[in-house]
Structure formats: C-alpha cells, structure tokens
Design an enzyme around this catalytic site. Structure first.
Site, PDB file in Angstrom:
ATOM      1  N   ASP A 118      42.687  37.493  44.567  1.00 52.08           N
ATOM      2  CA  ASP A 118      43.703  38.348  44.588  1.00 52.08           C
ATOM      3  C   ASP A 118      44.645  38.128  45.929  1.00 52.08           C
ATOM      4  O   ASP A 118      45.081  38.976  46.463  1.00 52.08           O
ATOM      5  CB  ASP A 118      43.267  39.649  44.812  1.00 52.08           C
ATOM      6  CG  ASP A 118      42.040  40.114  43.521  1.00 52.08           C
ATOM      7  OD1 ASP A 118      42.497  39.469  42.653  1.00 52.08           O
ATOM      8  OD2 ASP A 118      41.164  40.591  43.968  1.00 52.08           O
ATOM      9  N   LYS A 160      48.308  34.548  43.885  1.00 52.88           N
ATOM     10  CA  LYS A 160      48.234  33.430  43.356  1.00 52.88           C
ATOM     11  C   LYS A 160      49.226  33.524  42.136  1.00 52.88           C
ATOM     12  O   LYS A 160      50.262  32.671  41.957  1.00 52.88           O
ATOM     13  CB  LYS A 160      47.015  32.721  42.544  1.00 52.88           C
ATOM     14  CG  LYS A 160      46.061  32.652  43.532  1.00 52.88           C
ATOM     15  CD  LYS A 160      44.720  32.090  42.828  1.00 52.88           C
ATOM     16  CE  LYS A 160      43.911  33.334  42.276  1.00 52.88           C
ATOM     17  NZ  LYS A 160      43.499  34.349  43.012  1.00 52.88           N
ATOM     18  N   GLY A 185      43.139  38.407  37.366  1.00 52.29           N
ATOM     19  CA  GLY A 185      44.355  39.757  37.210  1.00 52.29           C
ATOM     20  C   GLY A 185      45.295  39.230  38.075  1.00 52.29           C
ATOM     21  O   GLY A 185      45.191  39.091  39.301  1.00 52.29           O
ATOM     22  N   HIS A 186      46.511  38.384  37.455  1.00 53.09           N
ATOM     23  CA  HIS A 186      47.467  37.629  38.147  1.00 53.09           C
ATOM     24  C   HIS A 186      48.848  38.461  38.036  1.00 53.09           C
ATOM     25  O   HIS A 186      49.173  38.761  36.849  1.00 53.09           O
ATOM     26  CB  HIS A 186      47.651  36.394  37.791  1.00 53.09           C
ATOM     27  CG  HIS A 186      46.391  35.612  38.311  1.00 53.09           C
ATOM     28  ND1 HIS A 186      46.413  34.132  37.894  1.00 53.09           N
ATOM     29  CD2 HIS A 186      45.217  35.858  38.925  1.00 53.09           C
ATOM     30  CE1 HIS A 186      45.151  33.680  38.337  1.00 53.09           C
ATOM     31  NE2 HIS A 186      44.551  34.498  38.787  1.00 53.09           N
ATOM     32  N   GLN A 203      40.436  33.336  40.439  1.00 57.34           N
ATOM     33  CA  GLN A 203      39.304  33.712  41.466  1.00 57.34           C
ATOM     34  C   GLN A 203      39.798  32.593  42.644  1.00 57.34           C
ATOM     35  O   GLN A 203      41.108  32.484  42.943  1.00 57.34           O
ATOM     36  CB  GLN A 203      38.034  33.433  41.043  1.00 57.34           C
ATOM     37  CG  GLN A 203      37.685  34.317  39.837  1.00 57.34           C
ATOM     38  CD  GLN A 203      37.852  34.024  38.445  1.00 57.34           C
ATOM     39  OE1 GLN A 203      38.033  32.820  38.047  1.00 57.34           O
ATOM     40  NE2 GLN A 203      38.817  34.885  37.957  1.00 57.34           N
TER      41      GLN A 203
HETATM   42  P1  GDP Z   1      46.033  36.918  42.199  1.00 60.05           P
HETATM   43  O1  GDP Z   1      45.006  37.528  41.480  1.00 60.05           O
HETATM   44  O2  GDP Z   1      46.042  36.073  43.515  1.00 60.05           O
HETATM   45  O3  GDP Z   1      47.223  36.664  41.294  1.00 60.05           O
HETATM   46  O4  GDP Z   1      46.702  38.228  43.022  1.00 60.05           O
HETATM   47  P2  GDP Z   1      46.524  39.939  42.572  1.00 60.05           P
HETATM   48  O5  GDP Z   1      47.912  39.747  41.607  1.00 60.05           O
HETATM   49  O6  GDP Z   1      45.475  40.185  42.060  1.00 60.05           O
HETATM   50  O7  GDP Z   1      47.118  40.663  43.579  1.00 60.05           O
HETATM   51  C1  GDP Z   1      48.026  40.512  44.818  1.00 60.05           C
HETATM   52  C2  GDP Z   1      48.900  41.854  44.790  1.00 60.05           C
HETATM   53  O8  GDP Z   1      49.658  41.526  46.022  1.00 60.05           O
HETATM   54  C3  GDP Z   1      49.946  42.000  43.590  1.00 60.05           C
HETATM   55  O9  GDP Z   1      49.819  43.322  43.281  1.00 60.05           O
HETATM   56  C4  GDP Z   1      51.256  41.224  44.007  1.00 60.05           C
HETATM   57  O10 GDP Z   1      52.213  42.116  43.255  1.00 60.05           O
HETATM   58  C5  GDP Z   1      51.133  41.796  45.479  1.00 60.05           C
HETATM   59  N1  GDP Z   1      51.903  40.746  46.412  1.00 60.05           N
HETATM   60  C6  GDP Z   1      51.977  39.522  46.168  1.00 60.05           C
HETATM   61  N2  GDP Z   1      52.642  38.871  47.456  1.00 60.05           N
HETATM   62  C7  GDP Z   1      52.866  39.991  48.094  1.00 60.05           C
HETATM   63  C8  GDP Z   1      53.345  40.232  49.267  1.00 60.05           C
HETATM   64  O11 GDP Z   1      53.838  39.161  50.193  1.00 60.05           O
HETATM   65  N3  GDP Z   1      53.654  41.415  49.863  1.00 60.05           N
HETATM   66  C9  GDP Z   1      53.095  42.467  49.239  1.00 60.05           C
HETATM   67  N4  GDP Z   1      53.279  43.485  49.915  1.00 60.05           N
HETATM   68  N5  GDP Z   1      52.666  42.356  48.173  1.00 60.05           N
HETATM   69  C10 GDP Z   1      52.299  41.166  47.277  1.00 60.05           C
HETATM   70  P1  IMO Z   2      41.883  36.554  40.578  1.00 63.06           P
HETATM   71  O1  IMO Z   2      42.157  35.497  39.821  1.00 63.06           O
HETATM   72  C1  IMO Z   2      38.882  38.805  42.800  1.00 63.06           C
HETATM   73  C2  IMO Z   2      34.742  38.724  41.584  1.00 63.06           C
HETATM   74  C3  IMO Z   2      34.149  39.771  40.892  1.00 63.06           C
HETATM   75  C4  IMO Z   2      32.572  39.833  41.242  1.00 63.06           C
HETATM   76  C5  IMO Z   2      32.497  38.198  41.082  1.00 63.06           C
HETATM   77  C6  IMO Z   2      31.838  37.757  39.670  1.00 63.06           C
HETATM   78  O2  IMO Z   2      42.575  37.914  40.246  1.00 63.06           O
HETATM   79  O3  IMO Z   2      42.076  36.405  41.905  1.00 63.06           O
HETATM   80  P2  IMO Z   2      32.700  37.552  37.219  1.00 63.06           P
HETATM   81  O4  IMO Z   2      33.247  38.778  36.435  1.00 63.06           O
HETATM   82  O5  IMO Z   2      33.655  36.557  37.243  1.00 63.06           O
HETATM   83  O6  IMO Z   2      31.356  37.369  36.800  1.00 63.06           O
HETATM   84  O7  IMO Z   2      32.632  38.488  38.715  1.00 63.06           O
HETATM   85  O8  IMO Z   2      33.913  37.669  41.020  1.00 63.06           O
HETATM   86  N1  IMO Z   2      36.093  38.323  40.691  1.00 63.06           N
HETATM   87  C7  IMO Z   2      37.236  38.208  41.506  1.00 63.06           C
HETATM   88  N2  IMO Z   2      37.387  39.032  42.553  1.00 63.06           N
HETATM   89  N3  IMO Z   2      39.877  38.428  42.023  1.00 63.06           N
HETATM   90  C8  IMO Z   2      39.528  37.732  40.723  1.00 63.06           C
HETATM   91  O9  IMO Z   2      40.262  37.095  40.046  1.00 63.06           O
HETATM   92  C9  IMO Z   2      38.242  37.845  40.593  1.00 63.06           C
HETATM   93  N4  IMO Z   2      37.638  37.399  39.495  1.00 63.06           N
HETATM   94  C10 IMO Z   2      36.116  37.684  39.487  1.00 63.06           C
HETATM   95  O10 IMO Z   2      34.802  41.130  41.451  1.00 63.06           O
HETATM   96  O11 IMO Z   2      32.508  39.818  42.608  1.00 63.06           O
HETATM   97 MG    MG Z   3      44.117  39.108  40.981  1.00 63.38          MG
END
Ligand code: GDP
Ligand code: IMO
Ligand code: MG
Length: 429
Positions: A13, A16, A40-41, A225
C-alpha cells in the site's frame, strides 16, 4: 530504456498503483507477475477513484496492453468483474488484456482453506485477505494446482478438479474440523461459465513478453504487495505466498533477469502494515492515529484499518539491497504536513546491541528497538506542489536525508493521490 519495474519497499500500500499509472503513459505493456486479488491498487484520475485488484494499473490508459503473468493466482470471477468494471467506466478492454495460460486458478476451496487455516491459527493468525492466495500457491508448489491452460481440455480439468475436491474436502473435514462439501457439478459448471467469458484473453504471455522486449517495446512490471511481504526475504511467516519483491519478476513472467533494466522501489513517507506480524516503528498512540486519519489508511481490499508508524529507513534499506534498486519514489509526503517533528528509524537495537542486518526471523524483529533520528516538520501544505523548488526547505531536507541514508536517488515525490500531485526530479524511463 525498454524495461522498468516498480516494487513496494515496505509492507504494501505504498502507492504503487498511482506511480504505475503515471509511468504507464510511456509504456507499451504493463505486467503483473505475482499475487492475485489480494492486491488493491488505487488510481485517481480526474477526481475519480479506481481500485484495481487483478488488472495492471495501466488499464486506465486507452490502448495500453495489460498482462497477467504466469506467477499470478487468478480468481476468474474477480477477473471478469474487473473487466466489466473497466467497461462500465467507459474503457475498452478488448484486445489489450493478456492472461497467462500458465497462471494458477483460485477455486472456492482455496478461500475455505484460507479461512479454516486462519481460524486454527487463532491469535497467531497472519491476517490474510481471505482471497485464497496461500492455499492456491500451496497447491502450485505441491504440484496439484489447476492452471488456466487445464480448463481448455475438458477431461484434464474434470480429472484434476475431482481429485482436488476430494483432497480438500478431506483436509477441511479431518484437519480443520471445518466441514464443507463441494458439489463437483456446481464447481465445474460455474468455473467453465466464467472461464468462457475470459477465454479470449488467455494466451502464452511468456512468448508475448519476450518478443515485445526483443522488439524494443516498453514493458513496465508492476509489483503487488511488497518486499517485506515476500515469501523468501520478507518477515516470514507474516508474508504473502509469492515473491513480491523484484526477485519474483523473472519467475513470474518467464522473462530473464538479464532483461530487466531498471528497478525502482516505492516507499511511503511513513510506514503502514495491515494484518499481523512485527512492525518495529508502529505507533499505537495519537501520532499513529493522526497518520491513519491524514493518510486514510484503511485497506483497499478488505477495508481494515492499517497499522501506522514512522518511516523505517533501516527496513527500506534492506529492500534497496535485495532489489538492487535504482531509486526510491517517496509517496504521501503531504500526510506529514501536520507534524511539528518527524521521526525516522535509522537502525535497530536487538537485546541491547546495535545490529547491522535486517533480522530474518519474526521473533527477532518483534524484539528490536528502533533507533530514531528526529527531523523538523514543515507545517505547510504540500499537496498540489508540483516542483521541487516549491517544497518547504524542511521537506526538501527530509527527502535529502532519505537519499543520503539509502544511498540511492529519490526520482519522484508524491504529494497527493491525483496524477498531477507529483514532483518528478528525473525521468524513470
Ligand atoms: P498500492 O497498493 O501500493 O497501490 O497503494 P494503495 O492504493 O493500497 O494505497 C495508497 C493510497 O494512498 C491510495 O488511496 C492512493 O490514492 C493514496 N495516495 C497515493 N499517493 C498519495 C500521496 O502522495 N498522498 C496522499 N495523500 N495519498 C496518496
Ligand atoms: P497491495 O498490492 C498490504 C497482507 C495481508 C496479510 C498478508 C498475507 O495493495 O500493496 P494474503 O491474503 O496475501 O495471504 O495475506 O499480506 N497483504 C497486503 N498488505 N497490501 C497488499 O497488497 C497486501 N496483500 C496482502 O494483509 O498480512
Ligand atoms: Mg494496496
């Protein structure tokens, strides 16, 4: 530059999705190489938020080709729902989604086994996303998994499915005391119904990608991840079940490591973790709560509140080493706008001694005490800042500190979720 990879340097998270979306503009192919719909991207385009679980984040750019590599585990129904979602938001998915026939399929029994295993672990549970990821990879390593290619042949699929249903029923009943009975006809017909909807996307992505790279097309690899969740180098057993660092790219795509030219990591300006496992810089106080509130730190896949803490540069430096990163993109800098001072972890103390390596066991990692450096905050809004020179001096110093400590450049800084809330110091491609 024809190939570029993006991986998480923390526990996921990091943002990416946003960075891959930006880089997709100049890519021909965007490729997922591991994991499944546990990811979850989030991508925000013109104020609209899109959360992608299986499709690469390049899908929102018209015409870009998106590949789901052989290293993935795929819930076909989830894939179909995402394709429909893309259509609903006015994008045309046809002719630009390529799903590896070598990828493994997630079946309902994998999700049951995920839940049963977590329940049995009790307090020691991993806190998985319950998407069946671990059990699907377990079948892959155990050589009983069902690959998408198997669905093409009725007899092969029926035989493998029958065997798996029997094995899983026995396991659930006798190992987990979790009685579930699967109906062969139901699982078979449902799988085939969904498979037929996505069958046109299925192909040999190994040849596709190698040819594309050999022809000089631009290929962007999108990690899901992160490095600290990698099954081999992450904080085992509190990890996911795939190689979610750059180490997973060759195996998960069939592309030789010799063909991956640049690898960049993504790090949030602080740290989050969702699920169980050690987290040295975790803050269980009002500072952690403020990070969660300002960063909207709730899981994009499960909605769970994310655990929050200060930036752990000692851990990120481990990721720089493992992935041999060319640079680290810093995201969510704006979340730190409200703090008088900002702490950054620059080392660990284990049992009274300063250590020089990232611990390899969860037990050791849970005992370390972070060594902090305190930097002054900037107390100025940085969202909407698009140029380096417009950042407050203290924020510039924070980034310079990160670069000096990690020994690699920070080529981009993200200051908000939108595409244009980004400072590009140098081109990644
Ligand atoms: P990922 O799994 O690595 O793609 O990241 P996620 O989407 O799960 O979580 C990142 C969250 O931060 C999302 O809700 C994005 O919209 C948000 N986000 C990304 N870059 C920034 C930033 O620079 N500032 C803020 N405030 N939010 C951001
Ligand atoms: P993105 O791509 C954050 C964590 C789960 C758990 C562990 C194992 O959005 O960064 P799983 O269901 O993969 O067997 O769970 O990994 N986990 C993540 N944490 N971001 C993710 O994906 C994750 N995908 C799995 O919370 O601790
Ligand atoms: Mg994510």
């Amino acid at each position: 530059m024809a190939t570029l990879a993006i991986v998480g340097t923390q526990w996921g998270d990091e943002g990416k999705g946003k960075i891959v979306d930006i880089l997709s503009e100049k890519a021909d192919y965007i490729v997922r190489f591991q994991g499944g719909n546990n990811a979850g991207h989030t991508v925000v385009v013109n104020g609209t938020k899109y959360v992608l679980h299986l499709l690469p984040s390049g899908i929102l750019h018209d015409g870009k080709k998106c590949v789901l590599g052989n290293g993935m585990v795929i819930d076909l129904e989830s894939l179909w729902n995402e394709v429909e979602f893309i259509r609903r938001v006015g994008k045309n998915p046809e002719g630009r989604i390529f799903v590896s026939e070598r990828a493994h399929v997630i079946f309902p029994y994998h999700k049951e086994l995920d839940a049963a295993s977590e329940k049995l672990k009790g307090d020691g549970s991993i806190g998985t996303t319950l998407k069946g990821i671990g059990p699907a990879y377990r079948d892959k390593a155990g050589r009983v998994g069902i690959r998408i290619a198997d669905l093409k042949d009725e007899e092969t699929f029926k035989e493998k499915l029958r065997w798996n249903l029997r094995e899983k029923e026995l396991t659930l009943k006798h190992v987990y005391n979790y009685p579930v009975s699967f109906n062969f006809d139901e699982v078979y017909s449902h799988t085939m119904k969904v498979y037929e909807k996505v069958a046109d996307y299925v192909c040999d992505t190994v040849s596709l990608l190698n040819r594309a790279i050999d022809n000089g097309e631009r290929v962007l690899f999108e990690g899901a991840q992160a490095t600290l969740l990698d099954i081999d180098v992450g904080t085992y057993p509190f990890v996911t079940s795939s190689n979610s660092s750059a180490l997973g790219i060759p195996a998960g795509t069939g592309v030789s490591p010799k063909k991956i030219e640049k690898i960049y990591g993504i790090a949030k300006a602080y740290t989050t973790r969702v699920g169980g496992g050690p987290f040295p810089t975790e803050l269980k106080d009002s500072v952690g709560e403020l990070l969660r509130a300002r960063g909207h730190e709730y899981g994009s896949t499960t909605g769970r509140p994310r655990r929050c803490g200060w930036l752990d540069l000692f851990a990120v430096k481990f990721s720089v080493m493992v992935n041999n990163l060319d640079g680290v993109v810093i995201t969510k800098l704006d979340v730190l706008d409200a703090f008088d001072e900002i702490k950054v972890c620059v080392g660990y103390e284990l049992d009274g001694e300063v250590i020089d390596r990232f611990p390899s066991t969860a037990k050791e990692l849970s005992r370390v005490k972070p060594i902090y450096e305190t930097l002054p905050g900037w107390k100025t809004e940085t969202t909407h800042v698009k140029r380096w020179e417009d950042l407050p001096k203290e924020a510039q110093n924070f980034i310079r500190f990160v670069e000096d400590y990690l020994g690699v450049p920070v080529p981009m800084v993200s200051t908000g979720p939108q595409r244009d809330e980004t400072i590009t110091c140098c081109e990644l491609w």
